[in-house]
Design a protein around this motif. Structure first.
Motif, PDB file in Angstrom:
ATOM      1  N   LEU A   1       0.496   6.601  -8.179  1.00 52.30           N
ATOM      2  CA  LEU A   1       1.382   6.724  -7.022  1.00 52.30           C
ATOM      3  C   LEU A   1       1.255   8.134  -6.480  1.00 52.30           C
ATOM      4  O   LEU A   1       1.436   9.115  -7.208  1.00 52.30           O
ATOM      5  CB  LEU A   1       2.841   6.456  -7.426  1.00 52.30           C
ATOM      6  CG  LEU A   1       3.136   5.128  -8.117  1.00 52.30           C
ATOM      7  CD1 LEU A   1       4.551   5.132  -8.680  1.00 52.30           C
ATOM      8  CD2 LEU A   1       2.968   3.971  -7.153  1.00 52.30           C
ATOM      9  N   ARG A   2       0.907   8.252  -5.200  1.00 51.35           N
ATOM     10  CA  ARG A   2       0.838   9.572  -4.567  1.00 51.35           C
ATOM     11  C   ARG A   2       2.170   9.848  -3.884  1.00 51.35           C
ATOM     12  O   ARG A   2       2.560   9.138  -2.960  1.00 51.35           O
ATOM     13  CB  ARG A   2      -0.306   9.625  -3.551  1.00 51.35           C
ATOM     14  CG  ARG A   2      -1.664   9.412  -4.184  1.00 51.35           C
ATOM     15  CD  ARG A   2      -1.974  10.519  -5.190  1.00 51.35           C
ATOM     16  NE  ARG A   2      -3.083  10.188  -6.044  1.00 51.35           N
ATOM     17  CZ  ARG A   2      -4.350  10.441  -5.769  1.00 51.35           C
ATOM     18  NH1 ARG A   2      -4.647  11.012  -4.618  1.00 51.35           N
ATOM     19  NH2 ARG A   2      -5.300  10.127  -6.612  1.00 51.35           N
ATOM     20  N   PHE A   3       2.866  10.870  -4.346  1.00 46.13           N
ATOM     21  CA  PHE A   3       4.194  11.220  -3.833  1.00 46.13           C
ATOM     22  C   PHE A   3       4.057  12.198  -2.668  1.00 46.13           C
ATOM     23  O   PHE A   3       3.307  13.177  -2.748  1.00 46.13           O
ATOM     24  CB  PHE A   3       5.013  11.845  -4.957  1.00 46.13           C
ATOM     25  CG  PHE A   3       6.361  12.393  -4.537  1.00 46.13           C
ATOM     26  CD1 PHE A   3       7.525  11.660  -4.741  1.00 46.13           C
ATOM     27  CD2 PHE A   3       6.473  13.650  -3.951  1.00 46.13           C
ATOM     28  CE1 PHE A   3       8.761  12.163  -4.376  1.00 46.13           C
ATOM     29  CE2 PHE A   3       7.701  14.163  -3.570  1.00 46.13           C
ATOM     30  CZ  PHE A   3       8.849  13.414  -3.782  1.00 46.13           C
ATOM     31  N   SER A   4       4.766  11.937  -1.581  1.00 49.62           N
ATOM     32  CA  SER A   4       4.788  12.862  -0.445  1.00 49.62           C
ATOM     33  C   SER A   4       6.199  12.894   0.126  1.00 49.62           C
ATOM     34  O   SER A   4       6.753  11.849   0.483  1.00 49.62           O
ATOM     35  CB  SER A   4       3.798  12.418   0.635  1.00 49.62           C
ATOM     36  OG  SER A   4       3.919  13.247   1.789  1.00 49.62           O
TER      37      SER A   4
ATOM     38  N   SER B   1       0.828  -1.207   0.000  1.00 50.51           N
ATOM     39  CA  SER B   1       0.000   0.000   0.000  1.00 50.51           C
ATOM     40  C   SER B   1       0.861   1.255   0.000  1.00 50.51           C
ATOM     41  O   SER B   1       0.421   2.305  -0.467  1.00 50.51           O
ATOM     42  CB  SER B   1      -0.927   0.015   1.214  1.00 50.51           C
ATOM     43  OG  SER B   1      -0.177   0.002   2.413  1.00 50.51           O
ATOM     44  N   ASP B   2       2.084   1.165   0.535  1.00 48.69           N
ATOM     45  CA  ASP B   2       2.989   2.323   0.607  1.00 48.69           C
ATOM     46  C   ASP B   2       4.420   1.844   0.431  1.00 48.69           C
ATOM     47  O   ASP B   2       4.783   0.733   0.833  1.00 48.69           O
ATOM     48  CB  ASP B   2       2.875   3.029   1.961  1.00 48.69           C
ATOM     49  CG  ASP B   2       1.469   3.516   2.261  1.00 48.69           C
ATOM     50  OD1 ASP B   2       1.163   4.648   1.894  1.00 48.69           O
ATOM     51  OD2 ASP B   2       0.701   2.736   2.845  1.00 48.69           O
ATOM     52  N   SER B   3       5.248   2.722  -0.145  1.00 43.07           N
ATOM     53  CA  SER B   3       6.686   2.466  -0.264  1.00 43.07           C
ATOM     54  C   SER B   3       7.423   3.642   0.369  1.00 43.07           C
ATOM     55  O   SER B   3       7.178   4.796   0.008  1.00 43.07           O
ATOM     56  CB  SER B   3       7.093   2.317  -1.733  1.00 43.07           C
ATOM     57  OG  SER B   3       8.495   2.136  -1.851  1.00 43.07           O
ATOM     58  N   HIS B   4       8.301   3.355   1.336  1.00 42.96           N
ATOM     59  CA  HIS B   4       9.002   4.394   2.099  1.00 42.96           C
ATOM     60  C   HIS B   4      10.477   4.430   1.715  1.00 42.96           C
ATOM     61  O   HIS B   4      11.119   3.383   1.605  1.00 42.96           O
ATOM     62  CB  HIS B   4       8.913   4.113   3.602  1.00 42.96           C
ATOM     63  CG  HIS B   4       7.526   4.172   4.149  1.00 42.96           C
ATOM     64  ND1 HIS B   4       7.121   5.105   5.080  1.00 42.96           N
ATOM     65  CD2 HIS B   4       6.421   3.420   3.905  1.00 42.96           C
ATOM     66  CE1 HIS B   4       5.853   4.917   5.373  1.00 42.96           C
ATOM     67  NE2 HIS B   4       5.407   3.895   4.686  1.00 42.96           N
TER      68      HIS B   4
ATOM     69  N   LEU C   1       5.577   6.842  -1.116  1.00 43.49           N
ATOM     70  CA  LEU C   1       4.737   6.675  -2.296  1.00 43.49           C
ATOM     71  C   LEU C   1       3.527   5.842  -1.903  1.00 43.49           C
ATOM     72  O   LEU C   1       3.675   4.691  -1.463  1.00 43.49           O
ATOM     73  CB  LEU C   1       5.499   5.971  -3.420  1.00 43.49           C
ATOM     74  CG  LEU C   1       6.697   6.699  -4.023  1.00 43.49           C
ATOM     75  CD1 LEU C   1       7.373   5.804  -5.056  1.00 43.49           C
ATOM     76  CD2 LEU C   1       6.290   8.019  -4.653  1.00 43.49           C
ATOM     77  N   ARG C   2       2.341   6.396  -2.022  1.00 43.59           N
ATOM     78  CA  ARG C   2       1.102   5.641  -1.770  1.00 43.59           C
ATOM     79  C   ARG C   2       0.717   4.950  -3.070  1.00 43.59           C
ATOM     80  O   ARG C   2       0.525   5.610  -4.099  1.00 43.59           O
ATOM     81  CB  ARG C   2      -0.003   6.585  -1.312  1.00 43.59           C
ATOM     82  CG  ARG C   2      -1.317   5.875  -0.978  1.00 43.59           C
ATOM     83  CD  ARG C   2      -1.191   5.180   0.336  1.00 43.59           C
ATOM     84  NE  ARG C   2      -2.378   4.429   0.684  1.00 43.59           N
ATOM     85  CZ  ARG C   2      -3.408   4.934   1.347  1.00 43.59           C
ATOM     86  NH1 ARG C   2      -3.416   6.229   1.687  1.00 43.59           N
ATOM     87  NH2 ARG C   2      -4.428   4.169   1.671  1.00 43.59           N
ATOM     88  N   VAL C   3       0.613   3.633  -3.047  1.00 42.00           N
ATOM     89  CA  VAL C   3       0.338   2.851  -4.251  1.00 42.00           C
ATOM     90  C   VAL C   3      -1.164   2.633  -4.361  1.00 42.00           C
ATOM     91  O   VAL C   3      -1.777   2.002  -3.495  1.00 42.00           O
ATOM     92  CB  VAL C   3       1.071   1.493  -4.215  1.00 42.00           C
ATOM     93  CG1 VAL C   3       0.836   0.728  -5.514  1.00 42.00           C
ATOM     94  CG2 VAL C   3       2.565   1.700  -3.984  1.00 42.00           C
ATOM     95  N   LEU C   4      -1.755   3.152  -5.431  1.00 43.78           N
ATOM     96  CA  LEU C   4      -3.197   3.006  -5.659  1.00 43.78           C
ATOM     97  C   LEU C   4      -3.385   2.174  -6.919  1.00 43.78           C
ATOM     98  O   LEU C   4      -3.414   2.692  -8.038  1.00 43.78           O
ATOM     99  CB  LEU C   4      -3.861   4.380  -5.809  1.00 43.78           C
ATOM    100  CG  LEU C   4      -3.671   5.325  -4.615  1.00 43.78           C
ATOM    101  CD1 LEU C   4      -4.245   6.696  -4.925  1.00 43.78           C
ATOM    102  CD2 LEU C   4      -4.302   4.745  -3.368  1.00 43.78           C
ATOM    103  N   ASP C   5      -3.453   0.874  -6.724  1.00 49.53           N
ATOM    104  CA  ASP C   5      -3.582  -0.072  -7.828  1.00 49.53           C
ATOM    105  C   ASP C   5      -5.052  -0.435  -7.962  1.00 49.53           C
ATOM    106  O   ASP C   5      -5.598  -1.157  -7.136  1.00 49.53           O
ATOM    107  CB  ASP C   5      -2.738  -1.321  -7.531  1.00 49.53           C
ATOM    108  CG  ASP C   5      -2.707  -2.295  -8.699  1.00 49.53           C
ATOM    109  OD1 ASP C   5      -3.525  -2.121  -9.625  1.00 49.53           O
ATOM    110  OD2 ASP C   5      -1.872  -3.212  -8.688  1.00 49.53           O
TER     111      ASP C   5
END
Length: 569
Positions: free
Chosen positions: A274-277, A205-208, A289-293
């Motif tokens: 991918l939502r970048f923050s 769900s997220d990549s750090h 990166l929030r992964v919205l598949d």
């Protein structure tokens, strides 16, 4: 039978009988086989199928007063492993896990081997805190931990060789940029591409990306838990973050302020958002990166984990002509996924469905979806107010955060619309109290609210490594079920498929509060949380706790997991 003081060391067979884990007849049969084969009694019991290796480990841990652990990569500090030379670690079958001040925590399969612990104490010049682990897991992790676990870029690329990644950007001619082809001589581009691909392949769900002083690590959140998947030198961090900012059309020179952006890629034949923050820290910029598949994230109601009777009641609410339906629970418990499942089922050309979201996570055909933009004054309340002039049949409000949104949602439900929304509360009855605290009159709630769904997410037992075991009396007491002679539960041992956690995937645990005439009367006269909860319990419908216990008894999850993520007071 006279109970022995279990704090004293008893023979293994005797201790297992006293705990009710094997019978006297099973112990006698195992002792006979043990005398003939000369193998350890514990090994014989496991071979005969009377008990599991993990049960023996837990008994040994209990006898010595040491914790029992299931070994996984997250428990092991890679910088401390070398404190014991590999040859000695393999000879004594011990694995250093981590060190706190002068105390070294060491995994061992038989804590009764005091002489081994003395040797390790002298070798490391540390106080030793032993923990008990399964011998099979210990030997496997020994082999893995003494190898160079810091993945190189080449390792990452070779692991995912054959996959490609395309960046979608509306500003580029042709609409697509094949960054897999661009990777050629750029290790940074290659690294970023493979990090994204790894997150997508693992259904994270997220990549750090988290910088330290001398290195940076990559972690992914899978089923609500984070796992380390990459360890790189710090020199690679800033260029990798700059590459991600370029992909998100952000300012690569700005490193002092947080930035948010969006990346859209095509991977494995499907489009992924991918939502970048980014967030500045003392050691550099941390990026998530929030992964919205859409393919893996959008689930039908039948896939969410509802009990059949709860699902039937929820579907009845969804097909009501008007009223307010709430889905409640803490952050990250899948509330939006549940609402999306409901929208998918209701979606048709005959209905005008409008959603108000922050952010819009997945896009539907036909549905009119709206993005909240607080910076220009486009709030939930303002969009909702204008949405009601758009002739909607069904309105989904991403979250009721304030009194104004709550009041408009209630008014919309009273004027012939079906309103679906979420709130952050511990359980279903608490949401009603929260709305009253926001200024909604109880009589308005009694007329508009038709149902509340409380939910949690629990990790499911990994199907690749799950094993059956007989629960102890303590576990049965925690579950609140009487002792059953042949009751067996499931738990995962840990394997490569589940990051050695014993869990893979998640399911929803649900309770449904149906606002019937009796509940409406209670709302008008005694709308306190305690009374509402008491009425809910007396109504005979399932609660979060009862649903969680049922999933444990079905073998879908474990007592430890539902205690961590589901049980509420």
């Amino acid at each position: 039978m006279i109970k022995r003081d279990l704090s004293k060391k008893a023979p293994l067979g005797e201790a297992l009988v006293e705990r009710g884990m094997i019978t006297l007849e099973q112990r006698a049969a195992a002792l006979q086989q043990h005398q003939q084969s000369g193998r350890r009694l514990g090994e014989t019991l496991v071979e005969m199928g009377f008990i599991t290796e993990e049960d023996i480990g837990r008994v040994l841990a209990d006898q010595t007063g040491n914790p029992f652990v299931q070994l996984r990569k997250g428990l092991i500090d890679p910088h401390i492993v070398q404190i014991i030379p590999r040859d000695k670690a393999e000879r004594y079958e011990v694995l250093p896990l981590f060190k706190v001040r002068d105390t070294l925590t060491v995994a061992i399969s038989d804590p009764h081997r005091v002489n081994v612990l003395d040797v390790i104490r002298k070798l490391t010049d540390c106080e030793i805190q032993p923990v008990v682990a399964l011998r099979e897991d210990l030997l496997r992790m020994l082999a893995e931990s003494y190898e160079n676990t810091a993945a190189t870029i080449e390792d990452l690329v070779s692991d995912l060789e054959g996959d490609d990644l395309e960046l979608i950007s509306g500003e580029l001619p042709g609409g697509f940029e094949d960054i897999a082809e661009m990777a050629g001589e750029s290790p940074i581009v290659n690294l970023v591409n493979q990090v994204i691909l790894r997150a997508i392949k693992e259904h994270a769900s997220d990549s750090h990306s988290e910088p330290e002083r001398q290195f940076f690590r990559g972690r992914v959140r899978i089923d609500g838990v984070r796992y380390e998947v990459m360890h790189q030198r710090i020199e690679m961090h800033a260029p990798a973050i700059s590459r991600l900012k370029i992909m998100a059309n952000l300012d690569i020179a700005e490193r002092r302020l947080p930035q948010d952006g969006r990346i859209q890629v095509v991977a494995q034949g499907r489009t992924v958002d991918l939502r970048f923050s980014s967030m500045p820290s003392v050691t550099g910029e941390k990026v998530v990166l929030r992964v919205l598949d859409k393919e893996s994230g959008l689930l039908s109601l039948d896939q969410l984990g509802f009990a059949p009777e709860t699902l039937s009641a929820f579907r009845t609410l969804l097909h009501s002509p008007h009223g307010l339906v709430l889905v409640t629970g803490p952050t990250g418990c899948g509330k939006t996924t549940t609402l999306y499942g409901g929208i998918s089922e209701l979606n048709s050309l005959e209905k005008n469905i409008v959603t108000i979201e922050d952010p819009v996570e997945y896009q539907f055909e036909i549905v009119n979806q709206n993005q909240v933009r607080d910076e220009i004054g486009l709030s939930f309340a303002k969009i909702l107010k204008h949405t009601l002039r758009q002739d909607p049949d069904i309105v989904m409000v991403g979250e009721i955060r304030d009194a104004e949104t709550a009041k408009i949602a209630v008014q919309a439900a009273l004027t012939g619309h079906l309103v679906l929304s979420t709130m952050h509360t511990n359980d279903a009855p608490s949401s009603i109290t929260r709305l009253i605290e926001m200024g909604i009159e109880p009589y308005l709630l009694a007329s508009s609210l038709i149902g509340v769904v409380g939910q949690r997410l629990a990790r499911t037992t990994c199907t690749s490594c799950s094993t059956l075991y007989h629960p102890s009396q303590a576990e049965l007491d925690a579950l609140g079920v009487p002792k059953r002679k042949n009751l067996q539960l499931r738990r995962g041992k840990g394997c490569a498929e589940c990051f050695d956690s014993g869990y893979r995937g998640r399911l929803g645990i649900y309770e449904l509060l149906n606002v019937d005439p009796a509940f409406q009367a209670l709302l008008l006269h005694e709308p306190g949380t305690v009374r509402l909860r008491e009425h809910h319990l007396k109504s005979g419908t399932s609660t979060l706790r009862s649903e969680a216990i049922q999933r444990v008894l079905e073998g879908k999850t474990t007592l430890e997991e539902v205690t961590r993520s589901v049980f509420v007071d």
